[in-house]
Design a protein around this motif. Structure first.
Motif, mmCIF file in Angstrom:
data_model
loop_
_atom_site.group_PDB
_atom_site.id
_atom_site.type_symbol
_atom_site.label_atom_id
_atom_site.label_comp_id
_atom_site.label_asym_id
_atom_site.label_seq_id
_atom_site.Cartn_x
_atom_site.Cartn_y
_atom_site.Cartn_z
ATOM 1 N N UNK A 31 -2.203 18.082 -4.870
ATOM 2 C CA UNK A 31 -1.206 17.884 -5.924
ATOM 3 C C UNK A 31 -1.684 16.782 -6.869
ATOM 4 N N UNK A 32 -1.738 17.093 -8.152
ATOM 5 C CA UNK A 32 -2.098 16.112 -9.174
ATOM 6 C C UNK A 32 -0.835 15.344 -9.565
ATOM 7 N N UNK A 33 -0.756 14.030 -9.316
ATOM 8 C CA UNK A 33 0.462 13.282 -9.633
ATOM 9 C C UNK A 33 0.796 13.263 -11.116
ATOM 10 N N UNK A 34 -0.197 13.548 -11.960
ATOM 11 C CA UNK A 34 0.031 13.536 -13.403
ATOM 12 C C UNK A 34 0.246 14.937 -13.964
ATOM 13 N N UNK A 35 0.490 15.922 -13.082
ATOM 14 C CA UNK A 35 0.613 17.313 -13.538
ATOM 15 C C UNK A 35 1.891 17.567 -14.326
ATOM 16 N N UNK A 36 2.885 16.706 -14.163
ATOM 17 C CA UNK A 36 4.146 16.905 -14.875
ATOM 18 C C UNK A 36 5.138 15.823 -14.532
ATOM 19 N N UNK A 37 6.355 15.907 -15.087
ATOM 20 C CA UNK A 37 7.371 14.879 -14.851
ATOM 21 C C UNK A 37 7.765 14.800 -13.373
ATOM 22 N N UNK A 38 8.057 13.571 -12.901
ATOM 23 C CA UNK A 38 8.429 13.349 -11.506
ATOM 24 C C UNK A 38 9.844 12.792 -11.434
ATOM 25 N N UNK A 39 10.660 13.388 -10.570
ATOM 26 C CA UNK A 39 12.024 12.930 -10.339
ATOM 27 C C UNK A 39 12.047 12.133 -9.044
ATOM 28 N N UNK A 40 12.413 10.864 -9.147
ATOM 29 C CA UNK A 40 12.394 9.952 -8.018
ATOM 30 C C UNK A 40 13.820 9.753 -7.511
ATOM 31 N N UNK A 90 0.813 -1.220 0.000
ATOM 32 C CA UNK A 90 0.000 0.000 0.000
ATOM 33 C C UNK A 90 0.843 1.266 0.000
ATOM 34 N N UNK A 91 2.177 1.130 -0.118
ATOM 35 C CA UNK A 91 3.043 2.308 -0.091
ATOM 36 C C UNK A 91 2.747 3.263 -1.250
ATOM 37 N N UNK A 92 2.618 2.712 -2.449
ATOM 38 C CA UNK A 92 2.396 3.560 -3.620
ATOM 39 C C UNK A 92 1.051 4.257 -3.579
ATOM 40 N N UNK A 93 -0.003 3.518 -3.246
ATOM 41 C CA UNK A 93 -1.330 4.132 -3.180
ATOM 42 C C UNK A 93 -1.401 5.140 -2.036
ATOM 43 N N UNK A 126 6.172 3.066 -9.480
ATOM 44 C CA UNK A 126 5.123 2.350 -10.221
ATOM 45 C C UNK A 126 3.791 3.071 -10.072
ATOM 46 N N UNK A 127 3.472 3.524 -8.850
ATOM 47 C CA UNK A 127 2.198 4.211 -8.616
ATOM 48 C C UNK A 127 2.132 5.526 -9.373
ATOM 49 N N UNK A 128 3.227 6.275 -9.400
ATOM 50 C CA UNK A 128 3.253 7.535 -10.145
ATOM 51 C C UNK A 128 3.069 7.285 -11.640
ATOM 52 N N UNK A 129 3.744 6.270 -12.146
ATOM 53 C CA UNK A 129 3.622 5.947 -13.566
ATOM 54 C C UNK A 129 2.193 5.547 -13.914
ATOM 55 N N UNK A 130 1.574 4.736 -13.064
ATOM 56 C CA UNK A 130 0.200 4.307 -13.314
ATOM 57 C C UNK A 130 -0.786 5.465 -13.184
ATOM 58 N N UNK A 131 -0.402 6.499 -12.385
ATOM 59 C CA UNK A 131 -1.262 7.672 -12.234
ATOM 60 C C UNK A 131 -1.109 8.655 -13.387
ATOM 61 N N UNK A 132 -0.158 8.384 -14.291
ATOM 62 C CA UNK A 132 0.001 9.229 -15.471
ATOM 63 C C UNK A 132 1.223 10.110 -15.494
ATOM 64 N N UNK A 133 2.102 9.990 -14.501
ATOM 65 C CA UNK A 133 3.305 10.815 -14.463
ATOM 66 C C UNK A 133 4.421 10.181 -15.290
ATOM 67 N N UNK A 134 5.249 11.027 -15.866
ATOM 68 C CA UNK A 134 6.480 10.571 -16.511
ATOM 69 C C UNK A 134 7.568 10.578 -15.440
ATOM 70 N N UNK A 135 8.118 9.403 -15.146
ATOM 71 C CA UNK A 135 9.030 9.248 -14.012
ATOM 72 C C UNK A 135 10.478 9.159 -14.487
ATOM 73 N N UNK A 136 11.376 9.786 -13.731
ATOM 74 C CA UNK A 136 12.816 9.636 -13.928
ATOM 75 C C UNK A 136 13.423 9.194 -12.610
ATOM 76 N N UNK A 137 14.236 8.139 -12.648
ATOM 77 C CA UNK A 137 14.885 7.612 -11.445
ATOM 78 C C UNK A 137 16.294 8.173 -11.344
ATOM 79 N N UNK A 138 16.661 8.612 -10.139
ATOM 80 C CA UNK A 138 18.004 9.129 -9.895
ATOM 81 C C UNK A 138 18.484 8.547 -8.560
ATOM 82 N N UNK A 139 19.590 7.818 -8.602
ATOM 83 C CA UNK A 139 20.058 7.122 -7.404
ATOM 84 C C UNK A 139 21.574 7.185 -7.324
ATOM 85 N N UNK A 140 22.103 7.057 -6.097
ATOM 86 C CA UNK A 140 23.548 7.109 -5.903
ATOM 87 C C UNK A 140 24.246 5.961 -6.619
#
Length: 276
Positions: free
Chosen positions: A120-129, A106-109, A141-155
């Motif tokens: 905040x509308x999750x699909x309002x624009x690109x999301x940086x994770x 249930x973390x994503x929902x 996954x939840x952001x993508x399913x809600x309509x957001x374009x996701x970019x992952x950034x990690x160490x």
């Protein structure tokens, strides 16, 4: 209220578990709705997890939440996995039904519900994770399913690439995180950086777009250094406690038969417990 022989039981399994605010949260709902039931902290060593989970089923528990370090073990012990848990690759909620263990995530929902509660509308624009762990996967996954374009950034670039493949999105090197803010409508810290006892998140907001929403899933402290810096710059912020509250709703509903409400009173109760 007093428990009867008909009381429904649930809890949170962790090692350690004393830090969890879930008993306070679920306890507040049980009291609010006058439910004959209890939600218990269950300290279980990793080596004992599978046996204890099965024992809870046989003892008549309705289910349990799962926290660190048991989420992978929880996935393995389940007889059935929901689509949401399958996509997230982790389980944080167990439901016991006629001797069968059903695992959900249930973390994503919960994160999406918290965004919407803040307008905040999750699909309002690109999301940086920021991050590539279990929480990042569920939220991405939840952001993508809600309509957001996701970019992952990690160490770790390797982990970023692996998560981007799961989500079906692009990834960025960690060194590009500051400049990337100019091209995103939402940035989400899914790491433990900024949590009490952990190093702060090193993220400059100088290049952030004027409409950037800054979200942090850390809720100890309630206002992280990242959120404080965002507020100084006049950016909208979304704190992590709301996600904790919203992600708890499906489990409580399944275990106790009432769909609870997340409201200001509940927030104040759990926040006061954190401050104490």
């Amino acid at each position: 209220m007093y428990l009867t022989g008909h009381a429904r039981l649930a809890g949170v399994i962790g090692w350690p578990v004393a830090h969890s605010r879930s008993p306070r949260l679920h306890g507040a709902w049980l009291e609010r709705y006058g439910i004959d039931g209890a939600y218990l902290p269950l300290a279980v060593r990793p080596a004992d997890f599978a046996a204890c989970a099965r024992a809870l089923v046989r003892m008549g528990f309705a289910g349990a939440n799962v926290t660190i370090p048991h989420k992978e073990a929880a996935f393995a012990v389940c007889d059935r996995i929901t689509d949401g848990a399958q996509r997230a690759g982790a389980v944080n909620t167990l439901m016991f039904r006629d001797g069968v263990i059903v695992g959900d995530n249930t973390d994503g929902t919960g994160f999406i519900a918290n965004l919407r509660a803040h307008g905040v509308d999750p699909a309002a624009g690109p999301a940086l994770l920021l991050g590539a762990g279990g929480a990042a996967r569920a939220i991405g996954v939840a952001l993508s399913e809600a309509g957001a374009t996701v970019t992952v950034c990690n160490r770790s670039a390797e982990r970023a690439m692996a998560l981007a493949e799961v989500i079906g999105c692009r990834w960025l090197d960690w060194v590009a995180r500051d400049t990337a803010l100019a091209d995103h409508a939402l940035v989400v810290n899914t790491t433990s950086l900024g949590m009490k006892g952990q190093p702060p998140l090193d993220l400059s907001l100088r290049q952030a777009s004027a409409g950037l929403v800054v979200a942090d899933i850390v809720y100890v402290p309630l206002q992280t250094a990242l959120l404080a810096a965002a507020q100084v710059r006049g950016l909208r912020t979304v704190e992590g406690l709301g996600m904790l509250l919203h992600q708890a709703v499906p489990g409580f509903s399944a275990w106790f038969g009432v769909t609870p409400t997340v409201d200001d009173d509940l927030y104040r109760i759990v926040a006061a417990d954190l401050m104490a």
